[in-house]
Motif scaffolding. Structure first.
Motif, PDB file in Angstrom:
ATOM      1  N   UNK A   1       0.850  -1.185   0.000  1.00  0.00           N
ATOM      2  CA  UNK A   1       0.000   0.000   0.000  1.00  0.00           C
ATOM      3  C   UNK A   1       0.886   1.235   0.000  1.00  0.00           C
ATOM      4  N   UNK A  14       4.420  -5.066   5.430  1.00  0.00           N
ATOM      5  CA  UNK A  14       4.208  -6.067   6.466  1.00  0.00           C
ATOM      6  C   UNK A  14       5.552  -6.406   7.080  1.00  0.00           C
ATOM      7  N   UNK A 347      -8.087  -3.507  18.646  1.00  0.00           N
ATOM      8  CA  UNK A 347      -8.065  -4.327  17.429  1.00  0.00           C
ATOM      9  C   UNK A 347      -7.364  -3.568  16.310  1.00  0.00           C
ATOM     10  N   UNK A 348      -7.662  -2.267  16.207  1.00  0.00           N
ATOM     11  CA  UNK A 348      -7.005  -1.460  15.179  1.00  0.00           C
ATOM     12  C   UNK A 348      -5.516  -1.343  15.468  1.00  0.00           C
ATOM     13  N   UNK A 351      -2.819  -3.688  14.159  1.00  0.00           N
ATOM     14  CA  UNK A 351      -2.307  -3.499  12.805  1.00  0.00           C
ATOM     15  C   UNK A 351      -0.859  -3.025  12.831  1.00  0.00           C
ATOM     16  N   UNK A 354       1.754  -5.651  12.841  1.00  0.00           N
ATOM     17  CA  UNK A 354       2.004  -6.451  11.638  1.00  0.00           C
ATOM     18  C   UNK A 354       2.564  -5.607  10.507  1.00  0.00           C
ATOM     19  N   UNK A 355       2.540  -4.295  10.661  1.00  0.00           N
ATOM     20  CA  UNK A 355       2.972  -3.435   9.575  1.00  0.00           C
ATOM     21  C   UNK A 355       3.928  -2.363  10.068  1.00  0.00           C
TER      22      UNK A 355
ATOM     23  N   UNK B  82     -11.524  -0.648   9.735  1.00  0.00           N
ATOM     24  CA  UNK B  82     -10.870  -1.803  10.352  1.00  0.00           C
ATOM     25  C   UNK B  82     -10.791  -2.983   9.390  1.00  0.00           C
ATOM     26  N   UNK B  85      -9.207  -1.387   5.336  1.00  0.00           N
ATOM     27  CA  UNK B  85      -7.874  -0.787   5.336  1.00  0.00           C
ATOM     28  C   UNK B  85      -6.904  -1.556   6.241  1.00  0.00           C
ATOM     29  N   UNK B  86      -7.340  -1.823   7.479  1.00  0.00           N
ATOM     30  CA  UNK B  86      -6.433  -2.514   8.406  1.00  0.00           C
ATOM     31  C   UNK B  86      -6.526  -4.032   8.277  1.00  0.00           C
ATOM     32  N   UNK B  87      -7.551  -4.520   7.566  1.00  0.00           N
ATOM     33  CA  UNK B  87      -7.720  -5.955   7.327  1.00  0.00           C
ATOM     34  C   UNK B  87      -7.734  -6.781   8.613  1.00  0.00           C
ATOM     35  N   UNK B  88      -8.403  -6.266   9.645  1.00  0.00           N
ATOM     36  CA  UNK B  88      -8.530  -7.071  10.863  1.00  0.00           C
ATOM     37  C   UNK B  88      -9.659  -8.079  10.659  1.00  0.00           C
TER      38      UNK B  88
END
Lengths: 371, 315
Positions: A1, A14, A347-348, A351, A354-355, B82, B85-88
């Motif tokens: 991205x 990633x 949860x957000x 991310x 992982x990135x 979520x 974009x963030x692919x959760x």
């Protein structure tokens, strides 16, 4: 991205294993961010966020009574968290912990009533809780069998079975004079109480041994996933069902066993609620909530059995603080909203584990590197 | 006498079926784009409570519905961020949204000693057609007896059936849900499509929630949706992701919700709990039937990329 900004571009990549400080910082920052969002909403509604938060820490943790309250609420949440976790490890999505918990409570209450004073002490309690776990496992099997043999989507079938279970419980208490219902209380329908000798032993105040059972379940699950053949096969099947099939692992049976273990854990949570807290089948206290929260708890614990315990305690402390907020003029309902916001933020935040984000000269500019 | 009771329960089924239908239609768009949003119950409550509040402050019901839909879409935007974009994990994100929306509605509803629960909407949804038409036997109450939101929902069903299966945009949408990589190759933006239709889904839930609270109940109570959002989720599956089937299914589910009461009047005692559980049992049954038979499965099964995050790199 990639996102181009002038001659530079922001690259998102990633990454395999983040450094330890990121692993620790991401959830902390997420919680902080969530609290800020919550504060803005509380403030916009005309209430005092700082007062609300200080009071929440007081009512959730500080002192013996708040701590006991938090741990009592955390107990079923640990078990539903483990229930979600074991299935998720195999990429089976059991979102029916709610219904499995309810059927566990129905079976435990039924067994408890049936035993009566007949079998006293530990044996009676074990029988009662085992009935709950068995009922949870069987309720999960209703979704597991079609999944294993027709490939019926278990997300939807486990979800739907929640509401079937809920209506069965409501029927037993509200719409009929069933075995579970106290026939003498007509105007305020409620469940018949189980015998006192079947109450789970208490440690301190309202705190009962259910907490130990839940933590022990986490330990056993950790061991089973790590050191047994079953655990290994669950992991392999989750990573690659095809590889597992070629290796002759019996994927259908594994789906069945994992979902039933998951259901048993949720059913045990229902049994413990009946034996330790409610002492009867009480639909008002067993309505939707703990099962769904358990799924988020499992995700926030990154599917680690021991991680589930502190995450569940953290979530329970927020829930536990709710009623206490009323006295300082903040709506007690704020805690549920805050839990939801924190869930979304954490949860957000995952991310960022992982990135990684990097700014580099844009593709096409002279300094660009080959991709 | 018996006929009139049955007729009455069908007419009231249209009432309770409409919010289910609106929320379900929205979710249908979302799922056709390959995003599964479990948060309907939360978006219905969150959008509905704000929409209801507007209806107690302002006489314009269309305004209340629009605000409710916008709030629902905002909730869905969180899920889109979520999930897309963030692919959760979409299950986790959707359930977190249920908790957030439910908590948000409870919080708003509890402010100032639950002032909102004492409020009434300033205007109510009136029947569209005159008394002469409404008094016609049978077709009167069934076809001409409703308020404009019901007719709007019929128009939306027809429009959705056309949009999804007869237009270029609908084809692009379904392509994104079936095979995002292929859609991406021909120049359709997977990200934009999924964002837009996830928000459309939220708008449908907010619309349904507002109509339920401000229109059907005219009053707000905690947890007023009582699982209707989950029925809307089941509806999409039961209808095989098809709008016209969703219309029929919404009214079947609506009838089941009221049937217990009607049957009691004519002396048949089937517990309401069994009828309440039926939509979910029927959905499981439909699901098993579809998955067990491969020919039907191809036509009425879920979009292939449902709940699967898309990333160009891992194509």
């Amino acid at each position: 991205m990639n996102l181009a900004v002038g001659a530079r571009e922001i690259v998102v990549e990633r990454r395999p294993l983040p450094p330890l400080w990121v692993r620790a910082a991401a959830p902390t920052f997420s919680v902080f961010f969530g609290l800020v969002i919550g504060a803005v909403i509380i403030w916009a509604a005309g209430q005092d966020p700082v007062l609300a938060y200080t009071e929440m820490v007081k009512k959730g943790f500080l002192g013996r009574l708040p701590l006991i309250g938090t741990l009592v609420i955390a107990t079923p949440l640990i078990l539903t968290g483990l229930a979600a976790l074991v299935a998720f490890r195999m990429k089976i999505w059991n979102i029916g912990a709610e219904g499995q918990l309810i059927m566990g409570a129905v079976a435990s209450a039924g067994m408890g009533l049936w035993i009566g004073d007949g079998v006293g002490g530990p044996v009676g309690i074990v029988i009662m809780l085992a009935a709950g776990a068995a009922a949870g496992a069987l309720w999960a099997a209703l979704a597991a069998l079609p999944r294993a043999y027709f490939n019926t989507d278990e997300v939807i079938s486990t979800l739907m079975l929640n509401f079937v279970a809920l209506n069965i419980m409501n029927y037993l208490i509200f719409s009929s004079i069933s075995y579970w219902r106290d026939a003498e209380r007509v105007t305020f329908p409620s469940g018949r109480g189980i015998s006192e000798i079947l109450f789970l032993p208490r440690l301190s105040g309202r705190l009962h041994i259910g907490l130990f059972i839940a933590v022990a379940a986490a330990a056993v699950l950790w061991w089973a996933l790590r050191y047994t053949r079953w655990g290994f096969e669950v992991q392999v099947t989750g990573d690659s069902p095809r590889a597992a099939r070629y290796a002759g692992m019996g994927v259908d049976r594994k789906i069945l066993s994992v979902l039933m273990v998951s259901g048993a854990l949720a059913g045990l949570a229902g049994g413990i609620e009946v034996g330790g807290v409610l002492h009867s089948l009480d639909p008002r206290a067993l309505s939707l909530g703990v099962g769904f929260a358990g799924i988020v708890v499992a995700a926030l614990a990154r599917l680690s059995p021991f991680g589930v315990v502190p995450v569940a305690v953290f979530v329970a402390s927020i829930t536990n603080a709710g009623p206490g907020l009323q006295s300082i003029g903040v709506s007690s309902e704020v805690v549920l909203m805050l839990e939801g916001i924190l869930f979304l933020c954490i949860v957000a935040g995952e991310w960022f584990l992982r990135n990684t984000i990097r700014v580099q000269p844009a593709a096409g500019s002279p300094a660009a590197r080959p991709a | 006498m018996n006929e009139s009771v049955i007729l009455l329960s069908i007419v009231s089924a249209v009432g309770i079926g409409t919010p289910i239908l609106l929320a379900g239609l929205g979710e249908m768009y979302t799922e056709h784009s390959g995003v599964m949003n479990l948060g309907i119950e939360g978006m219905m409550l969150g959008g509905g409570v704000v929409g209801f509040w507007v209806s107690t402050q302002h006489t314009s019901l269309p305004l209340a519905l629009a605000v409710g839909a916008a709030v629902g879409a905002l909730f869905a935007l969180v899920h889109a961020f979520l999930a897309v974009t963030l692919r959760v994990n979409q299950i986790v994100s959707g359930l977190a949204l249920v908790i957030t929306g439910t908590g948000f509605a409870a919080f708003i509803g509890s402010l100032n000693d639950s002032a909102l629960t004492y409020e009434r909407p300033l205007s109510s949804f009136e029947p569209v057609f005159g008394e002469g038409m409404r008094d016609l036997p049978l077709v009167g109450p069934l076809v001409f007896g409703h308020d404009w939101v019901v007719y709007l929902s019929w128009v939306l069903v027809a429009a959705s059936a056309f949009w999804l299966f007869r237009t270029r945009w609908g084809l692009s949408l379904r392509a994104v849900g079936e095979d995002p990589a292929a859609a991406d190759t021909v120049g359709i933006s997977v990200t934009a499509t999924r964002y837009i239709y996830t928000m459309v889904g939220g708008a449908g839930a907010g619309l349904g929630g507002t109509y339920l609270i401000a229109g059907i109940f005219s009053n707000y109570q905690h947890g007023i949706t009582a699982g209707l959002g989950w029925i809307a989720f089941a509806l999409v599956i039961f209808a095989g992701w098809r709008p016209w089937r969703a219309l029929a299914a919404a009214y079947i589910f609506g009838v089941l919700r009221n049937l217990g009461f009607s049957l009691q009047i004519i002396g048949v005692d089937i517990p309401a709990d069994f009828l309440n559980a039926l939509p979910f049992v029927l959905t499981i049954a439909a699901l098993i039937l579809i998955s067990a038979r491969s020919s039907a499965a191809r036509k009425y099964s879920a979009p292939s990329a449902l709940a699967v995050p898309y990333s160009r790199e891992s194509r």
